[in-house]
Design a protein around this motif. Structure first.
Motif, PDB file in Angstrom:
ATOM      1  N   ASN A  54      66.775 -20.641 -17.518  1.00 52.23           N
ATOM      2  CA  ASN A  54      66.034 -19.300 -17.827  1.00 52.23           C
ATOM      3  C   ASN A  54      65.500 -19.348 -18.947  1.00 52.23           C
ATOM      4  N   GLU A  55      65.429 -20.504 -19.880  1.00 48.27           N
ATOM      5  CA  GLU A  55      64.495 -20.383 -21.118  1.00 48.27           C
ATOM      6  C   GLU A  55      63.178 -20.802 -20.733  1.00 48.27           C
ATOM      7  N   MET A  56      62.454 -19.806 -21.397  1.00 50.37           N
ATOM      8  CA  MET A  56      60.881 -19.976 -21.190  1.00 50.37           C
ATOM      9  C   MET A  56      60.295 -21.209 -21.942  1.00 50.37           C
ATOM     10  N   HIS A  57      59.473 -21.795 -21.352  1.00 48.60           N
ATOM     11  CA  HIS A  57      58.872 -23.103 -22.251  1.00 48.60           C
ATOM     12  C   HIS A  57      57.232 -22.615 -22.145  1.00 48.60           C
ATOM     13  N   GLU A  58      56.622 -23.349 -23.253  1.00 43.83           N
ATOM     14  CA  GLU A  58      55.127 -23.142 -23.572  1.00 43.83           C
ATOM     15  C   GLU A  58      54.606 -23.716 -22.299  1.00 43.83           C
ATOM     16  N   ALA A  59      53.451 -23.237 -22.171  1.00 50.32           N
ATOM     17  CA  ALA A  59      52.518 -23.729 -20.974  1.00 50.32           C
ATOM     18  C   ALA A  59      52.011 -25.272 -21.447  1.00 50.32           C
ATOM     19  N   LYS A  60      51.717 -25.925 -20.119  1.00 50.16           N
ATOM     20  CA  LYS A  60      51.605 -27.244 -20.495  1.00 50.16           C
ATOM     21  C   LYS A  60      49.904 -27.514 -20.698  1.00 50.16           C
ATOM     22  N   SER A  61      49.214 -26.303 -20.390  1.00 49.62           N
ATOM     23  CA  SER A  61      47.707 -26.179 -20.445  1.00 49.62           C
ATOM     24  C   SER A  61      47.359 -24.866 -20.808  1.00 49.62           C
ATOM     25  N   ASP A  62      46.265 -24.689 -21.424  1.00 51.96           N
ATOM     26  CA  ASP A  62      45.622 -23.276 -22.038  1.00 51.96           C
ATOM     27  C   ASP A  62      44.248 -23.163 -21.051  1.00 51.96           C
ATOM     28  N   GLU A  63      43.992 -24.214 -20.449  1.00 53.01           N
ATOM     29  CA  GLU A  63      42.491 -24.184 -19.684  1.00 53.01           C
ATOM     30  C   GLU A  63      42.459 -24.154 -18.239  1.00 53.01           C
ATOM     31  N   PHE A  64      43.631 -24.842 -17.630  1.00 51.31           N
ATOM     32  CA  PHE A  64      43.562 -25.136 -16.061  1.00 51.31           C
ATOM     33  C   PHE A  64      44.996 -24.843 -15.638  1.00 51.31           C
ATOM     34  N   TYR A  65      45.169 -24.708 -14.327  1.00 45.39           N
ATOM     35  CA  TYR A  65      46.508 -24.793 -13.877  1.00 45.39           C
ATOM     36  C   TYR A  65      47.384 -25.925 -13.820  1.00 45.39           C
ATOM     37  N   PHE A  66      48.561 -25.877 -14.093  1.00 44.38           N
ATOM     38  CA  PHE A  66      49.524 -27.067 -14.279  1.00 44.38           C
ATOM     39  C   PHE A  66      50.587 -26.909 -13.487  1.00 44.38           C
ATOM     40  N   ILE A  67      51.272 -28.430 -13.546  1.00 39.23           N
ATOM     41  CA  ILE A  67      52.406 -28.565 -12.609  1.00 39.23           C
ATOM     42  C   ILE A  67      53.367 -28.953 -13.687  1.00 39.23           C
ATOM     43  N   VAL A  68      54.744 -28.168 -13.290  1.00 30.69           N
ATOM     44  CA  VAL A  68      55.658 -28.863 -14.098  1.00 30.69           C
ATOM     45  C   VAL A  68      56.319 -29.890 -13.240  1.00 30.69           C
ATOM     46  N   THR A  69      56.328 -31.140 -13.761  1.00 21.12           N
ATOM     47  CA  THR A  69      56.834 -32.376 -13.179  1.00 21.12           C
ATOM     48  C   THR A  69      58.209 -32.384 -12.726  1.00 21.12           C
ATOM     49  N   ASP A  70      59.259 -31.779 -13.605  1.00 20.78           N
ATOM     50  CA  ASP A  70      60.557 -31.640 -13.215  1.00 20.78           C
ATOM     51  C   ASP A  70      60.896 -30.512 -11.897  1.00 20.78           C
ATOM     52  N   LYS A  71      59.730 -29.941 -11.583  1.00 21.00           N
ATOM     53  CA  LYS A  71      59.950 -28.948 -10.286  1.00 21.00           C
ATOM     54  C   LYS A  71      59.176 -29.526  -9.117  1.00 21.00           C
ATOM     55  N   CYS A  72      58.244 -30.581  -9.315  1.00 19.33           N
ATOM     56  CA  CYS A  72      57.540 -30.891  -8.366  1.00 19.33           C
ATOM     57  C   CYS A  72      58.195 -31.932  -7.411  1.00 19.33           C
ATOM     58  N   THR A  73      58.094 -31.858  -6.186  1.00 25.96           N
ATOM     59  CA  THR A  73      58.888 -32.691  -5.221  1.00 25.96           C
ATOM     60  C   THR A  73      57.784 -33.232  -4.078  1.00 25.96           C
ATOM     61  N   GLU A  74      56.748 -33.159  -4.515  1.00 25.48           N
ATOM     62  CA  GLU A  74      55.385 -33.660  -3.520  1.00 25.48           C
ATOM     63  C   GLU A  74      55.520 -32.989  -2.053  1.00 25.48           C
ATOM     64  N   CYS A  75      56.256 -31.593  -2.155  1.00 25.94           N
ATOM     65  CA  CYS A  75      56.874 -30.792  -1.178  1.00 25.94           C
ATOM     66  C   CYS A  75      57.616 -31.647  -0.039  1.00 25.94           C
ATOM     67  N   LYS A  76      58.248 -32.599  -0.435  1.00 29.83           N
ATOM     68  CA  LYS A  76      59.353 -33.315   0.325  1.00 29.83           C
ATOM     69  C   LYS A  76      60.438 -32.444   0.732  1.00 29.83           C
ATOM     70  N   GLY A  77      60.684 -32.180   2.214  1.00 30.48           N
ATOM     71  CA  GLY A  77      61.690 -31.319   2.852  1.00 30.48           C
ATOM     72  C   GLY A  77      61.163 -30.019   3.141  1.00 30.48           C
ATOM     73  N   PHE A  78      59.843 -29.872   2.888  1.00 28.76           N
ATOM     74  CA  PHE A  78      59.162 -28.529   3.042  1.00 28.76           C
ATOM     75  C   PHE A  78      57.859 -29.077   4.037  1.00 28.76           C
ATOM     76  N   HIS A  79      57.191 -30.053   3.459  1.00 31.08           N
ATOM     77  CA  HIS A  79      56.008 -30.244   4.163  1.00 31.08           C
ATOM     78  C   HIS A  79      55.810 -31.808   4.269  1.00 31.08           C
ATOM     79  N   ASP A  80      54.835 -32.197   5.264  1.00 30.17           N
ATOM     80  CA  ASP A  80      54.400 -33.629   5.077  1.00 30.17           C
ATOM     81  C   ASP A  80      53.768 -34.205   4.100  1.00 30.17           C
TER      82      ASP A  80
END
Length: 116
Positions: A54-80
């Motif tokens: 639940n701890e809030m972390h600082e943004a990884k970018s202040d200029e563009f959208y970003f992906i949190v690596t530890d949460k990215c699964t390349e959609c495995k188990g959801f999409h092809d």
């Protein structure tokens, strides 16, 4: 591998709603492991780090959208295929070669995020 968003991002908002792990955030937005997942309280990440979900972390970018690596699964188990990359109009959602993961690791990360 996780996906990353390059600095060519035009902040169009197409990718954010496509992510089944809530791993994509708007520029300058704080994030938490618990956002859009079943994680809560103290958890151990797949890499073995103990964190407060639940701890809030600082943004990884202040200029563009970003992906949190530890949460990215390349959609495995959801999409092809990674949905962010499939909807990105400027092709700025690309494989993050600094974070190589096997399909088994990505599947285990999905189970960790969603309590499966």
């Amino acid at each position: 591998m996780a996906i990353r968003i390059t600095d060519e991002c035009i902040n169009c908002d197409a990718c954010i709603s496509e992510c089944p792990n809530n791993a994509i955030y708007e520029p300058d937005s704080e994030w938490a492991y618990a956002d859009g997942t079943s994680l809560s309280g103290t958890v151990t990440t797949p890499s073995g780090e103990e964190v407060d979900a639940n701890e809030m972390h600082e943004a990884k970018s202040d200029e563009f959208y970003f992906i949190v690596t530890d949460k990215c699964t390349e959609c495995k188990g959801f999409h092809d295929e990674p949905q962010c990359a499939s909807v990105c109009p400027v092709d700025c959602c690309i494989l993050d070669e600094e974070h190589e993961e096997t399909e088994e690791q990505l599947t285990a990360k999905k189970a960790w995020l969603h309590g499966e």
